[in-house]
Design a protein around this motif. Structure first.
Motif, PDB file in Angstrom:
ATOM      1  N   GLY A 212       4.466   5.586  -9.108  1.00 37.20           N
ATOM      2  CA  GLY A 212       3.649   5.591  -7.903  1.00 37.20           C
ATOM      3  C   GLY A 212       4.420   6.114  -6.709  1.00 37.20           C
ATOM      4  O   GLY A 212       5.328   6.931  -6.837  1.00 37.20           O
ATOM      5  N   LEU A 213       4.053   5.627  -5.539  1.00 35.84           N
ATOM      6  CA  LEU A 213       4.727   6.019  -4.308  1.00 35.84           C
ATOM      7  C   LEU A 213       5.719   4.938  -3.919  1.00 35.84           C
ATOM      8  O   LEU A 213       5.386   3.759  -3.882  1.00 35.84           O
ATOM      9  CB  LEU A 213       3.708   6.163  -3.177  1.00 35.84           C
TER      10      LEU A 213
ATOM     11  N   LEU B 270       6.240  12.838  -0.040  1.00 31.36           N
ATOM     12  CA  LEU B 270       5.013  12.763   0.748  1.00 31.36           C
ATOM     13  C   LEU B 270       5.302  12.146   2.102  1.00 31.36           C
ATOM     14  O   LEU B 270       5.969  11.114   2.200  1.00 31.36           O
ATOM     15  CB  LEU B 270       3.965  11.898   0.043  1.00 31.36           C
TER      16      LEU B 270
ATOM     17  N   PHE C 255      -2.065  11.365   4.655  1.00 32.25           N
ATOM     18  CA  PHE C 255      -0.958  11.989   3.939  1.00 32.25           C
ATOM     19  C   PHE C 255      -0.919  13.496   4.118  1.00 32.25           C
ATOM     20  O   PHE C 255      -1.955  14.158   4.246  1.00 32.25           O
ATOM     21  CB  PHE C 255      -1.064  11.674   2.441  1.00 32.25           C
ATOM     22  N   GLY C 256       0.276  14.025   4.079  1.00 30.14           N
ATOM     23  CA  GLY C 256       0.469  15.454   4.023  1.00 30.14           C
ATOM     24  C   GLY C 256       0.331  15.963   2.600  1.00 30.14           C
ATOM     25  O   GLY C 256       0.141  15.176   1.672  1.00 30.14           O
TER      26      GLY C 256
ATOM     27  N   HIS D 252      -2.386   3.213 -17.127  1.00 30.14           N
ATOM     28  CA  HIS D 252      -1.738   4.415 -16.597  1.00 30.14           C
ATOM     29  C   HIS D 252      -2.600   5.648 -16.839  1.00 30.14           C
ATOM     30  O   HIS D 252      -2.565   6.581 -16.039  1.00 30.14           O
ATOM     31  CB  HIS D 252      -0.369   4.583 -17.225  1.00 30.14           C
TER      32      HIS D 252
ATOM     33  N   TYR E  26      -6.526   4.816  -2.940  1.00 27.62           N
ATOM     34  CA  TYR E  26      -6.339   6.212  -2.593  1.00 27.62           C
ATOM     35  C   TYR E  26      -6.597   7.046  -3.841  1.00 27.62           C
ATOM     36  O   TYR E  26      -6.388   6.594  -4.972  1.00 27.62           O
ATOM     37  CB  TYR E  26      -4.908   6.483  -2.117  1.00 27.62           C
TER      38      TYR E  26
ATOM     39  N   GLN F 176      -5.957  11.088  -5.538  1.00 25.80           N
ATOM     40  CA  GLN F 176      -5.297  12.396  -5.437  1.00 25.80           C
ATOM     41  C   GLN F 176      -5.904  13.304  -6.493  1.00 25.80           C
ATOM     42  O   GLN F 176      -5.634  13.153  -7.701  1.00 25.80           O
ATOM     43  CB  GLN F 176      -3.798  12.258  -5.637  1.00 25.80           C
TER      44      GLN F 176
ATOM     45  N   LEU G 286      -3.184  13.291  -1.144  1.00 24.27           N
ATOM     46  CA  LEU G 286      -3.608  11.915  -1.350  1.00 24.27           C
ATOM     47  C   LEU G 286      -4.575  11.568  -0.216  1.00 24.27           C
ATOM     48  O   LEU G 286      -4.305  11.847   0.951  1.00 24.27           O
ATOM     49  CB  LEU G 286      -2.376  11.018  -1.265  1.00 24.27           C
TER      50      LEU G 286
ATOM     51  N   GLU H 200      -5.873  11.184  -9.906  1.00 29.79           N
ATOM     52  CA  GLU H 200      -5.013  10.011 -10.017  1.00 29.79           C
ATOM     53  C   GLU H 200      -5.391   9.031  -8.911  1.00 29.79           C
ATOM     54  O   GLU H 200      -5.579   9.432  -7.759  1.00 29.79           O
ATOM     55  CB  GLU H 200      -3.536  10.387  -9.917  1.00 29.79           C
TER      56      GLU H 200
ATOM     57  N   PHE I  91      -4.657   5.415  -6.838  1.00 28.69           N
ATOM     58  CA  PHE I  91      -3.600   4.478  -6.459  1.00 28.69           C
ATOM     59  C   PHE I  91      -4.190   3.307  -5.684  1.00 28.69           C
ATOM     60  O   PHE I  91      -4.929   3.508  -4.714  1.00 28.69           O
ATOM     61  CB  PHE I  91      -2.559   5.161  -5.562  1.00 28.69           C
TER      62      PHE I  91
ATOM     63  N   GLY J 268      -0.237   3.963 -10.121  1.00 33.31           N
ATOM     64  CA  GLY J 268      -1.266   4.993 -10.267  1.00 33.31           C
ATOM     65  C   GLY J 268      -1.923   4.959 -11.632  1.00 33.31           C
ATOM     66  O   GLY J 268      -1.317   4.543 -12.635  1.00 33.31           O
TER      67      GLY J 268
END
Lengths: 113, 114
Positions: A42-43, A90, A104-105, B9, B36, B38, B44, B88, B90, B107
């Protein structure tokens, strides 16, 4: 419409190089963030900033530093790039003193060889 | 430490199938919750959010999520997926008044077969 832009979509650097990733937002947001995104993880937050010249470490700050000299710009610096820093980076921004949704970019895919 | 778990996943569905993506978080206090999305090659972007009030939240493109406080869950649902939902997803959580950190789940990659 909030816009967060990042200086590069793709970047290839060599091990040991100093790398700068730039992020600019145009909505006068107080908060800005740098994440790295890796498959299955993930992030993960690297650093965030809640004001000009203010910064806080996130979960994985090692090997990174940041700079926020102007409200709209937040830079991520890899002092000496290593192969394990190959990732998608990101940038995000959000308004206010409490977190709202983040914008987000497009991301920078960095490859370190 | 605060954490967010997404149960799957990878999910593969046929068009018109129903979708439910699980999300559980570990923090016991008051939270803000987000999903979120993507899409391939895109930013995102926020799908929906919960701050307070009605625990059933409706977002864009027919998605909804239900906050069940007793289960620390915020599952995402859509009654009938489309090929264009391939993306994806999140789940994310932050603490109300507790700072600026948002914790993201790992995610879930959804692939919808046409």
């Amino acid at each position: 419409d909030v816009k967060v832009t990042q200086s590069s979509r793709y970047l290839v650097k060599r091990t040991g190089e100093k790398v700068f990733l730039e992020c600019v937002q145009d909505m006068d947001h107080e908060n800005m963030f740098w994440y790295r995104q890796d498959p299955g993880l993930g992030l993960r937050l690297i650093y965030f900033s809640y004001d000009v010249k203010m910064k806080e470490k996130g979960d994985i700050p090692e090997g990174y530093s940041v700079s926020r000299e102007k409200k709209e710009r937040f830079s991520l610096i890899l002092e000496s790039a290593s192969t394990n820093q190959t990732s998608m980076y990101l940038c995000a921004s959000s308004p206010g003193t409490n977190i709202y949704e983040q914008y987000f970019g497009p991301g920078t895919r960095l490859t370190v060889t | 430490a605060q954490s967010v778990s997404q149960h799957n996943h990878h999910v593969i569905l046929s068009e018109a199938a129903s979708l439910e993506l699980g999300c559980n978080y570990s923090y016991g206090g008051t939270v803000n919750l987000f999903w979120y999305v993507q899409y391939p090659g895109q930013h995102l972007q926020l799908l929906l959010k919960y701050f307070s009030g009605d625990p059933l939240v409706k977002g864009i493109k027919g998605f909804e999520a239900e906050f069940i406080k007793s289960k620390f869950s915020f599952n995402l649902r859509k009654p009938s997926v489309q090929w264009s939902d391939t993306a994806e997803y999140f789940c994310a959580v932050n603490r109300k008044g507790g700072g600026f950190k948002t914790i993201f789940g790992a995610g879930t990659r959804l692939f919808v077969k046409a």
